[in-house]
Design a protein around this motif. Structure first.
Motif: not given
Length: 190
Positions: A99-109, A142-146
């Motif tokens: 909610k704070c940042d809808s583009q925060y990929a780590d939170a979705y992961r 790198l995050d995507y590959d992980e």
């Protein structure tokens, strides 16, 4: 000085020394300001790495009190609650980070990992897809590959066990490349 040394100790995985340095840096501060939330988050991260999740949460709480817009603090607090086995609270924290940042990929992961642990496979796939899409759009290869190496094989096994996906071949086994293709087919080309 102590904050920098704490960061250096954290970087070389000397987490106990990092805790000592961060605590010393906090002790030297007369009044903590919103910009000091990073110091508290770093202290929380060191406690997290030591498996001291309750101590980590206390520091993330203080960081959020200083800066309610620090999405990273919510995400880290969610990971700590997950470490304590408090999955519902962890999901709520990841939701706050998103909610704070809808583009925060780590939170979705992280929310995807927690949903997967709870057996909510379709929901976890959606979060993994969103995280993968964001990582790619943000050039975080790198995050995507992980994610591809670490989470997709495990998710593949969970899908098979849950009967959520069948390749139509004998035994219903999907290769990682097939699962990746399946996931990528729903992620827009960038």
């Amino acid at each position: 000085m102590f904050h920098n040394r704490g960061f250096a100790n954290y970087y070389v995985q000397n987490y106990q020394k990092a805790v000592e340095d961060y605590n010393q840096a906090i002790h030297l501060k007369v009044n903590l300001q919103s910009e000091d939330s990073t110091l508290l988050i770093n202290l929380g991260n060191a406690f997290y790495e030591l498996g001291k999740y309750k101590e980590a949460i206390k520091n993330y709480d203080k960081a959020i009190d200083l800066n309610k817009d620090d999405c990273f603090a919510y995400n880290q607090r969610g990971s700590s609650y997950s470490g304590l086995g408090r999955m519902q609270t962890a999901l709520e924290e990841f939701g706050k980070a998103i909610k704070c940042d809808s583009q925060y990929a780590d939170a979705y992961r992280e929310r995807g990992k927690t949903l997967q642990k709870r057996g909510y496979i379709p929901e976890s796939i959606k979060d993994y897809e969103k995280a993968a899409s964001l990582y790619l759009s943000q050039n975080k290869i790198l995050d995507y590959d992980e994610m591809k190496k670490k989470f997709l094989p495990n998710l593949n096994n969970r899908l098979i066990k849950a009967g959520q996906y069948s390749s139509g071949k004998a035994g219903g086994i999907i290769k990682e490349s097939q699962l990746l293709s399946l996931l990528m087919s729903v992620i827009p080309c960038l």
